[in-house]
Design a protein around this motif. Structure first.
Motif, short mmCIF file in Angstrom:
data_model
loop_
_atom_site.label_atom_id
_atom_site.label_comp_id
_atom_site.label_asym_id
_atom_site.label_seq_id
_atom_site.Cartn_x
_atom_site.Cartn_y
_atom_site.Cartn_z
N GLY A 134 0.33 5.78 -10.06
CA GLY A 134 0.69 5.95 -11.46
C GLY A 134 0.56 4.64 -12.19
N ILE A 135 1.57 4.30 -13.00
CA ILE A 135 1.47 3.13 -13.86
C ILE A 135 1.73 1.83 -13.10
CG2 ILE A 135 2.50 2.01 -15.87
CD1 ILE A 135 2.94 4.74 -17.07
N GLU A 136 2.56 1.86 -12.06
CA GLU A 136 2.96 0.61 -11.40
C GLU A 136 2.25 0.35 -10.08
OE1 GLU A 136 7.17 0.71 -11.04
OE2 GLU A 136 7.51 0.42 -13.19
N GLN A 137 1.64 1.36 -9.48
CA GLN A 137 0.98 1.13 -8.20
C GLN A 137 -0.13 2.14 -7.99
OE1 GLN A 137 3.95 1.76 -5.14
NE2 GLN A 137 3.39 3.91 -4.94
N ILE A 138 -1.03 1.77 -7.08
CA ILE A 138 -2.08 2.67 -6.66
C ILE A 138 -2.25 2.48 -5.16
CG2 ILE A 138 -3.91 1.00 -7.17
CD1 ILE A 138 -5.69 3.34 -7.94
N ALA A 139 -2.43 3.58 -4.44
CA ALA A 139 -2.53 3.51 -2.98
C ALA A 139 -3.62 4.45 -2.50
CB ALA A 139 -1.19 3.87 -2.33
N MET A 140 -4.19 4.13 -1.34
CA MET A 140 -5.21 4.96 -0.73
C MET A 140 -4.73 5.41 0.64
SD MET A 140 -8.29 6.27 -1.12
CE MET A 140 -9.21 5.24 -2.27
N TYR A 141 -4.89 6.73 0.92
CA TYR A 141 -4.53 7.31 2.20
C TYR A 141 -5.76 7.96 2.82
CZ TYR A 141 0.23 6.81 0.40
OH TYR A 141 1.39 6.30 -0.12
N ASP A 142 -5.81 8.00 4.15
CA ASP A 142 -6.91 8.71 4.79
C ASP A 142 -6.55 10.18 4.94
OD1 ASP A 142 -5.29 9.04 7.05
OD2 ASP A 142 -6.28 7.46 8.20
N ARG A 143 -7.44 10.96 5.54
CA ARG A 143 -7.26 12.42 5.62
C ARG A 143 -6.07 12.83 6.47
NH1 ARG A 143 -9.64 14.97 9.94
NH2 ARG A 143 -10.27 16.70 8.62
N ASP A 144 -5.54 11.91 7.27
CA ASP A 144 -4.36 12.20 8.08
C ASP A 144 -3.09 11.64 7.48
OD1 ASP A 144 -5.79 13.60 10.09
OD2 ASP A 144 -6.43 11.70 10.96
N GLY A 145 -3.18 11.11 6.25
CA GLY A 145 -2.00 10.62 5.57
C GLY A 145 -1.63 9.19 5.88
#
Length: 434
Positions: free
Chosen positions: A101-112
């Motif tokens: 959202g506004i304060e963070q961005i994260a990337m996860y793989d297909r298994d979370g």
């Protein structure tokens, strides 16, 4: 002790009636079971229900109440569940999920599993995720908008000013011209739209890929994976032009009527433009191999503001729902494939005594006809509570009924390409298989 003939006959009659009653109750329970579980591949109770989902290969992604849930499509079991304080979750073709959202961005793989996370000072809107997890996102400030590229480790490698002054992107699968979704599937390569020239082109890590594609309007384009398709119109001809990773893939054209502000829908194998008129819809479409573009008109006949009129493109048919009937049309010929008349078999939620036509929802290749009227035989299932609504799933191309499900009010379908249906309820998820 001898039994009088009259008494014996009465006992036989009572026994027969009891047997018939037991048979009817048994039939009622059998029918109830068929509606609740007969076509269900799996069912899961959920704590945080969602009315939106994305399916990529063998994973189901839902995002609701600040919670990302990844399930195995084959079993329904939870693969990962992550609490996220954000506003969106976007899924790439490789199953990677960009969330934040506004304060963070994260990337996860297909298994979370989290690949990376970054603190940000503004809203970064993902527009593309590559197969190996690289991310392109748009961020806008008072000075304008930029496309920011993050590599697979989350390192920012480029920040390029956009020609587009806003977050505008071509249509994606499941995300058309007029839709806003908190969970959506995004393509693998970013694009930039130039409103000054009405063109769109693919970009990668801040660098343009190939030549721009001319557009009828800034929104008449769509993306599937690494394929970008744009639609232009000149001298009564609509032209579809496609590039794949910046390389010209194909061009196909068809005569077409003047279009106002057409909606764009795209599927894995087909793109549609549809433009409403006073008596119907103008349709312009092509398959995504560029073999055959077509245009035709679907007429609704005389209608007024109280009538139900709903046009729903699908991968293999265009479905038109009117107040008392639903029909499907071929995308290659414009000819009617089938029509089903609808009866007033459902009840108004507030005025139970008022009969209304069943509801119609279309998702992917599936038409969901749902009603809360009497369900034959289930009234005989003594001691069993039945969900109020019966959903009958119909193949959009053939009109054939494929499956049924009894589900609570508010359950919504998500049609898969192979005809299966993911049903999303407030407290449940079902996978229904023909």
């Amino acid at each position: 002790m001898a039994v009088a003939p009259g008494t014996k006959k009465a006992l036989i009659a009572v026994g027969a009636l009891a047997g018939v009653g037991a048979l009817l109750v048994g039939l009622g329970h059998w029918r109830a079971h068929e509606l609740v579980a007969g076509d269900v591949a799996w069912h899961a109770e959920v704590e945080h229900g969602s009315d939106e989902a994305v399916v990529v290969r063998d994973r189901v992604y839902t995002y609701d109440d600040d919670r990302l849930t990844i399930r195995d499509l084959r079993s329904g079991k939870v693969v990962a569940e992550e609490p996220l304080d954000g506003i969106w979750a976007h899924v790439g073709d490789g199953g990677h999920v960009a969330a934040g959202g506004i304060e963070q961005i994260a990337m996860y793989d297909r298994d979370g599993d989290q690949a990376w996370q970054r603190a940000v000072d503004d809203n970064y809107q993902p527009i593309a995720i590559s197969a190996d997890g690289e991310l392109d996102a748009v961020v806008c400030t008072e000075k304008g908008c930029s496309t920011v590229h993050f590599d697979a480790s989350g390192r920012e490698t480029s920040r390029t000013p956009r020609l587009s002054p806003d977050l505008a992107t071509p249509a994606f699968i499941g995300y058309g011209t007029f839709e806003e979704r908190s969970v959506r599937r995004v393509p693998t390569i970013a694009t930039d739209i130039d409103p000054a020239t009405h063109t769109v082109r693919q970009v990668r890590d801040g660098k343009p890929l190939g030549s721009p594609i001319q557009l009828l309007d800034d929104h008449t384009a769509a993306q599937v994976g690494d394929l970008l398709v744009g639609v232009s119109r000149q001298n009564g001809t609509c032209t579809f032009t496609a590039t794949r990773a910046g390389i010209r893939a194909w061009t196909t054209s068809t005569p077409c009527s003047d279009l106002g502000y057409p909606a764009v829908d795209v599927f894995a194998d087909r793109i549609y433009l549809n433009d409403p008129t006073d008596d119907g819809y103008e349709i312009v479409t092509t398959d995504l191999d560029g073999r055959q573009a077509n245009s035709f008109k679907i007429r609704t006949g005389p209608t007024d503001e109280t009538d139900r009129i709903q046009l729903s493109p699908t991968p293999d048919a265009v479905v038109l729902t009117l107040t008392d009937q639903v029909s499907a049309y071929s995308p290659t010929t414009g000819e009617r494939l089938w029509t089903e008349k609808l009866d007033r078999t459902s009840h108004d939620v507030l005025e139970k005594s008022t009969k209304i036509y069943p509801g119609i929802l279309v998702s992917g290749p599936v038409v969901d006809r749902y009603a809360n009227g009497p369900q034959p035989l289930t009234e005989l299932a003594v001691g069993r509570d039945m969900p109020a609504y019966r959903h009958t799933f119909v193949d959009a191309a053939s009109g054939d009924e494929t499956a049924q499900l009894a589900a609570p009010y508010g359950s919504l379908p998500y049609g898969l390409d192979d005809g299966r249906v993911l049903m999303l309820g407030d407290d449940d998820i079902w996978l229904v298989s023909p």
